[in-house]
Design an enzyme around this catalytic site. Structure first.
Site, PDB file in Angstrom:
ATOM      1  N   GLN A 102     -11.898  22.874  57.733  1.00  0.00           N
ATOM      2  CA  GLN A 102     -11.877  24.323  57.576  1.00  0.00           C
ATOM      3  C   GLN A 102     -13.129  25.059  57.699  1.00  0.00           C
ATOM      4  O   GLN A 102     -13.933  24.464  56.716  1.00  0.00           O
ATOM      5  CB  GLN A 102     -10.662  24.475  56.436  1.00  0.00           C
ATOM      6  CG  GLN A 102      -9.463  24.203  56.232  1.00  0.00           C
ATOM      7  CD  GLN A 102      -8.485  24.915  57.164  1.00  0.00           C
ATOM      8  OE1 GLN A 102      -8.164  26.227  56.874  1.00  0.00           O
ATOM      9  NE2 GLN A 102      -8.196  24.702  58.253  1.00  0.00           N
ATOM     10  N   TRP A 142      -5.237  27.072  59.855  1.00  0.00           N
ATOM     11  CA  TRP A 142      -5.451  26.213  58.630  1.00  0.00           C
ATOM     12  C   TRP A 142      -5.053  24.709  58.864  1.00  0.00           C
ATOM     13  O   TRP A 142      -5.032  24.540  59.884  1.00  0.00           O
ATOM     14  CB  TRP A 142      -4.203  26.915  57.760  1.00  0.00           C
ATOM     15  CG  TRP A 142      -4.957  28.258  57.164  1.00  0.00           C
ATOM     16  CD1 TRP A 142      -5.854  29.193  57.819  1.00  0.00           C
ATOM     17  CD2 TRP A 142      -4.215  29.092  56.214  1.00  0.00           C
ATOM     18  NE1 TRP A 142      -5.991  30.347  57.218  1.00  0.00           N
ATOM     19  CE2 TRP A 142      -5.133  30.245  56.118  1.00  0.00           C
ATOM     20  CE3 TRP A 142      -3.012  29.188  55.445  1.00  0.00           C
ATOM     21  CZ2 TRP A 142      -4.497  31.387  55.435  1.00  0.00           C
ATOM     22  CZ3 TRP A 142      -2.719  30.029  54.591  1.00  0.00           C
ATOM     23  CH2 TRP A 142      -3.589  31.033  54.601  1.00  0.00           C
ATOM     24  N   ASP A 152      -1.765  24.067  44.039  1.00  0.00           N
ATOM     25  CA  ASP A 152      -2.369  25.294  44.109  1.00  0.00           C
ATOM     26  C   ASP A 152      -2.696  25.799  42.831  1.00  0.00           C
ATOM     27  O   ASP A 152      -3.394  26.630  42.448  1.00  0.00           O
ATOM     28  CB  ASP A 152      -1.571  26.249  44.953  1.00  0.00           C
ATOM     29  CG  ASP A 152      -2.391  27.332  45.423  1.00  0.00           C
ATOM     30  OD1 ASP A 152      -3.780  27.285  45.498  1.00  0.00           O
ATOM     31  OD2 ASP A 152      -1.631  28.457  45.978  1.00  0.00           O
ATOM     32  N   GLU A 175      -0.011  22.020  48.277  1.00  0.00           N
ATOM     33  CA  GLU A 175      -0.791  22.075  49.371  1.00  0.00           C
ATOM     34  C   GLU A 175      -1.108  20.778  49.827  1.00  0.00           C
ATOM     35  O   GLU A 175      -1.061  20.023  49.163  1.00  0.00           O
ATOM     36  CB  GLU A 175      -2.127  23.008  49.246  1.00  0.00           C
ATOM     37  CG  GLU A 175      -1.770  24.213  48.612  1.00  0.00           C
ATOM     38  CD  GLU A 175      -3.036  25.133  48.492  1.00  0.00           C
ATOM     39  OE1 GLU A 175      -3.368  26.310  49.010  1.00  0.00           O
ATOM     40  OE2 GLU A 175      -4.167  24.742  48.031  1.00  0.00           O
ATOM     41  N   ASN A 235     -14.156  24.191  53.889  1.00  0.00           N
ATOM     42  CA  ASN A 235     -13.117  23.699  52.936  1.00  0.00           C
ATOM     43  C   ASN A 235     -12.213  22.272  53.481  1.00  0.00           C
ATOM     44  O   ASN A 235     -12.940  21.311  53.619  1.00  0.00           O
ATOM     45  CB  ASN A 235     -12.177  24.667  52.220  1.00  0.00           C
ATOM     46  CG  ASN A 235     -11.326  25.543  53.194  1.00  0.00           C
ATOM     47  OD1 ASN A 235     -12.056  26.178  53.910  1.00  0.00           O
ATOM     48  ND2 ASN A 235     -10.142  25.540  52.962  1.00  0.00           N
ATOM     49  N   ASP A 236     -11.075  22.222  53.457  1.00  0.00           N
ATOM     50  CA  ASP A 236     -10.431  21.025  53.801  1.00  0.00           C
ATOM     51  C   ASP A 236     -10.864  20.186  54.734  1.00  0.00           C
ATOM     52  O   ASP A 236     -11.063  20.631  55.720  1.00  0.00           O
ATOM     53  CB  ASP A 236      -9.046  21.250  53.928  1.00  0.00           C
ATOM     54  CG  ASP A 236      -8.288  22.373  53.011  1.00  0.00           C
ATOM     55  OD1 ASP A 236      -9.005  23.157  52.232  1.00  0.00           O
ATOM     56  OD2 ASP A 236      -7.059  22.866  53.167  1.00  0.00           O
ATOM     57  N   TRP A 271     -19.426  28.339  55.408  1.00  0.00           N
ATOM     58  CA  TRP A 271     -18.506  27.798  54.515  1.00  0.00           C
ATOM     59  C   TRP A 271     -17.433  26.633  55.163  1.00  0.00           C
ATOM     60  O   TRP A 271     -17.320  26.716  56.465  1.00  0.00           O
ATOM     61  CB  TRP A 271     -17.440  28.840  54.250  1.00  0.00           C
ATOM     62  CG  TRP A 271     -16.240  28.495  53.618  1.00  0.00           C
ATOM     63  CD1 TRP A 271     -14.982  28.119  54.106  1.00  0.00           C
ATOM     64  CD2 TRP A 271     -16.202  28.355  51.892  1.00  0.00           C
ATOM     65  NE1 TRP A 271     -14.055  27.868  53.258  1.00  0.00           N
ATOM     66  CE2 TRP A 271     -14.715  27.995  52.137  1.00  0.00           C
ATOM     67  CE3 TRP A 271     -16.807  28.725  51.132  1.00  0.00           C
ATOM     68  CZ2 TRP A 271     -14.157  27.677  50.938  1.00  0.00           C
ATOM     69  CZ3 TRP A 271     -16.340  28.461  49.702  1.00  0.00           C
ATOM     70  CH2 TRP A 271     -14.925  28.097  49.735  1.00  0.00           C
ATOM     71  N   ASP A 312       0.497  22.935  55.675  1.00  0.00           N
ATOM     72  CA  ASP A 312      -0.240  21.761  55.808  1.00  0.00           C
ATOM     73  C   ASP A 312       0.627  20.633  56.166  1.00  0.00           C
ATOM     74  O   ASP A 312       0.964  19.744  55.347  1.00  0.00           O
ATOM     75  CB  ASP A 312      -0.800  21.594  54.426  1.00  0.00           C
ATOM     76  CG  ASP A 312      -1.891  22.795  53.986  1.00  0.00           C
ATOM     77  OD1 ASP A 312      -2.320  23.463  54.898  1.00  0.00           O
ATOM     78  OD2 ASP A 312      -1.990  22.834  52.717  1.00  0.00           O
ATOM     79  N   TRP A 333     -15.198  31.988  51.991  1.00  0.00           N
ATOM     80  CA  TRP A 333     -13.976  31.575  52.776  1.00  0.00           C
ATOM     81  C   TRP A 333     -13.574  32.667  53.729  1.00  0.00           C
ATOM     82  O   TRP A 333     -13.809  34.031  53.222  1.00  0.00           O
ATOM     83  CB  TRP A 333     -12.858  31.262  51.944  1.00  0.00           C
ATOM     84  CG  TRP A 333     -11.564  30.689  52.508  1.00  0.00           C
ATOM     85  CD1 TRP A 333     -11.048  29.420  52.931  1.00  0.00           C
ATOM     86  CD2 TRP A 333     -10.517  31.461  53.096  1.00  0.00           C
ATOM     87  NE1 TRP A 333     -10.024  29.351  53.514  1.00  0.00           N
ATOM     88  CE2 TRP A 333      -9.490  30.585  53.531  1.00  0.00           C
ATOM     89  CE3 TRP A 333     -10.240  32.679  52.948  1.00  0.00           C
ATOM     90  CZ2 TRP A 333      -8.288  31.135  54.145  1.00  0.00           C
ATOM     91  CZ3 TRP A 333      -9.126  33.289  53.493  1.00  0.00           C
ATOM     92  CH2 TRP A 333      -7.973  32.441  53.959  1.00  0.00           C
TER      93      TRP A 333
HETATM   94  N1  DQQ Z   1      -6.770  25.642  52.211  1.00  0.00           N
HETATM   95  C1  DQQ Z   1      -6.388  25.872  53.812  1.00  0.00           C
HETATM   96  C2  DQQ Z   1      -4.561  25.728  53.412  1.00  0.00           C
HETATM   97  C3  DQQ Z   1      -4.578  24.883  52.555  1.00  0.00           C
HETATM   98  C4  DQQ Z   1      -5.514  25.252  51.568  1.00  0.00           C
HETATM   99  C5  DQQ Z   1      -6.504  27.368  54.061  1.00  0.00           C
HETATM  100  C6  DQQ Z   1      -6.101  24.261  50.581  1.00  0.00           C
HETATM  101  O1  DQQ Z   1      -4.020  25.593  54.697  1.00  0.00           O
HETATM  102  O2  DQQ Z   1      -3.273  25.066  51.809  1.00  0.00           O
HETATM  103  O3  DQQ Z   1      -8.089  27.356  54.604  1.00  0.00           O
HETATM  104  O4  DQQ Z   1      -7.334  24.290  50.161  1.00  0.00           O
END
Ligand code: DQQ
Length: 531
Positions: free
Chosen positions: A51, A94, A251, A217, A34-35, A32, A159, A59
């Site tokens: 991430q 994060w 979000d 976010e 993400n950001d 996985w 963030d 996740w």
């Molecule tokens: N993903 C992170 C957070 C953020 C969110 C956690 C946004 O810090 O707010 O994986 O996708």
């Protein structure tokens, strides 16, 4: 979204799933992602952290994956940069951002989710500032350097942005996203002042707040030049010829919204140029699958570069089966649109053009009303509906008999006062729908937005992702698609015109084959041969 993501899985074949791996979009070898986190340029290398769950394709267990590139196209995977190994980030390392200090050192701020799920901010720095690969990270003994201030809920404080320098006070400032439910569910950006990245002072008021938008976010805050086509360093001086972009990832609806405005450090306030197009209620970076983006300033090419996370729209069960989830966009250059004065322009970084080969050009192709014209280049509600003035455009990742296709198209709408507006859209409803198969576990949508004028468009089509840039990048749409028959040699491209009342002429169309970027683990051999 959660419900759809866990619906029954379609019987994908291994070759279909394998084809979904992209040729030039960044993705980890497995599991996985993400950001995008802390993108930066450091001593010859572009760094991308992200991430990452090292244990699964969904996740969780969030660490910082790490990769480096010399050109933003070809990437080397490096070992994981940071893992949840302290009480202040036990539930995950994060999202965070990098700041390059005037003496060239690097400070990394990130959110830690504690064992009690409280969101705190932490500082990390490279163990060896002379290591261009930034392989080893040290977390500060002062962590956490920030905890949620009074009035901010423990799970609404995350963030941190890249810091910007305020010369009049010889100090840095950072912004952190949050929300204020006692003020009509307002999304807010808090600002802190620091001179050493260890101790911080919360400034009175907020940088900005917009009622009804909920938790912000991944706030991003940066200057753009209104006069030149070069990017600006995050700490560039404010004044004539400079505006500031405030971006937040909502979000509540999982989209990235931005607005352009004026920043005044003395009052700790950013004011949007057009309050009707404020953050969260106006412009979006992208009208498709795109979230949690972050920019950085590239001093080599003097440009501001944007990364965005492209999530999956298939089921988690399928992600687990294929063993990976998510992509990053092609990095995009971001500029102020001097023609309209009211939006940004995004364009794939020019470095990606090195992957182009075998160009084919078509000119003056007429597409009579109601027709589809195949382009021989070896490779609705939405687009299927018919109106007097459209839709018309391209069918990409299509198979021979057009049972599978994604339409990228325009249509015009004439309003009662006679004026005409242009819409730019992606129609995903007919991808992965070969008659013999029904890919029931994919969320398919028609994405679209108004665009000011019609004038040139570029498209990047990778195996399972389509990124479109209309009108020089005024409007962008990203679609995550899962072809079942338009795979390998089976992908075709068509022009179509579903208008009933107008014939369309494609004045000029240029198509390139894209080569594959190398995205592979770094080896000792690379450090010798590349530098
Ligand atoms: N993903 C992170 C957070 C953020 C969110 C956690 C946004 O810090 O707010 O994986 O996708």
């Amino acid at each position: 979204m959660g419900l759809l993501r866990s619906s029954p899985s379609y019987p994908w074949t291994n070759s279909m799933l394998l084809w979904q791996r992209t040729a030039f979009h960044f993705q980890p070898q497995k599991n996985w992602m993400n950001d995008p986190n802390g993108p930066t340029y450091y001593r010859g290398w572009y760094h991308l952290f992200y991430q990452y769950n090292p244990a699964s394709a969904v996740w969780g267990n969030i660490t910082w994956g790490h990769a480096v590139s010399l050109d933003l196209v070809h990437w080397f995977y490096l070992p994981i940069a940071m893992v949840p190994d302290h009480w202040y980030d036990a539930n995950g390392v994060w999202t965070g951002s990098a700041t390059i200090l005037p003496d060239g050192r690097l400070a990394m701020l990130y959110t830690g989710s504690t064992a009690e799920l409280v969101q705190v901010q932490n500082l990390a720095f490279p163990a060896d500032q002379d290591d261009p690969l930034l392989l080893t990270w040290v977390k500060s003994e002062s962590n956490p350097v920030l905890v949620p201030p009074p009035g901010i809920a423990p799970k609404d404080f995350r963030d941190p942005t890249t810091a910007w320098y305020v010369p009049s006070e010889s100090a840095w400032r950072i912004a952190i996203g949050s929300k204020n439910d006692s003020q009509r569910h307002a999304g807010i950006a808090l600002v802190y002042r620091t001179s050493d990245f260890l101790s911080y002072e919360l400034l009175p008021g907020v940088l900005h707040s917009v009622a009804g938008t909920g938790m912000w976010e991944c706030v991003d805050f940066y200057p753009v030049s209104t006069e030149s086509a070069t990017g600006l360093d995050t700490s560039a001086a404010t004044g004539p010829g400079v505006k500031h972009v405030l971006k937040a990832s909502m979000d509540d609806d999982r989209n990235d919204y931005y607005a352009i405005g004026t920043y005044e450090a003395a009052t700790n306030a950013w004011v949007p140029d057009d309050p009707e197009k404020d953050v969260g209620i106006g412009l979006r970076y992208d009208y498709g699958m795109f979230y949690a983006s972050k920019t950085f300033y590239d001093p080599v090419k003097q440009r501001r570069v944007l990364w965005g996370w492209i999530g999956e729209t298939d089921s988690e069960r399928t992600d687990l089966r294929k063993g990976w989830a998510s992509l990053q966009t092609i990095p995009r250059t971001v500029l102020f649109d001097q023609q309209t004065g009211s939006n940004l322009l995004q364009w794939p970084v020019d470095d990606v053009e090195t992957l182009r080969s075998g160009s084919q050009e078509f000119s003056n192709i007429s597409i009579p009303a109601g027709s589809v014209v195949p382009l021989d280049c070896s490779t609705s509600g939405g687009a299927a509906g018919r109106g007097v003035l459209g839709p018309f455009g391209l069918l990409v990742l299509a198979d021979d008999d057009l049972s599978e296709q994604t339409a990228v198209y325009f249509y015009f709408v004439r309003s009662t006062d006679g004026s005409i507006s242009t819409h730019f859209c992606h129609d995903e409803l007919r991808h992965a729908c070969h008659p013999a198969l029904l890919a029931a576990d994919i969320v398919k949508r028609v994405y679209g937005s108004l665009v000011p004028v019609l004038d040139g468009e570029t498209l990047s089509v990778d195996h399972s992702v389509i990124e479109s840039f209309a009108q020089g990048g005024r409007t962008c749409i990203t679609s995550r698609v899962y072809p079942t028959s338009a795979t390998y040699g089976g992908g075709r491209l068509f022009l179509f015109n579903n208008a009933t009342g107008v014939d369309v002429t494609a004045k000029s169309l240029k198509i390139w084959q894209m080569g594959s970027a190398f995205i592979r683990p770094f080896s000792e051999h690379d450090s010798v041969s590349l530098h």
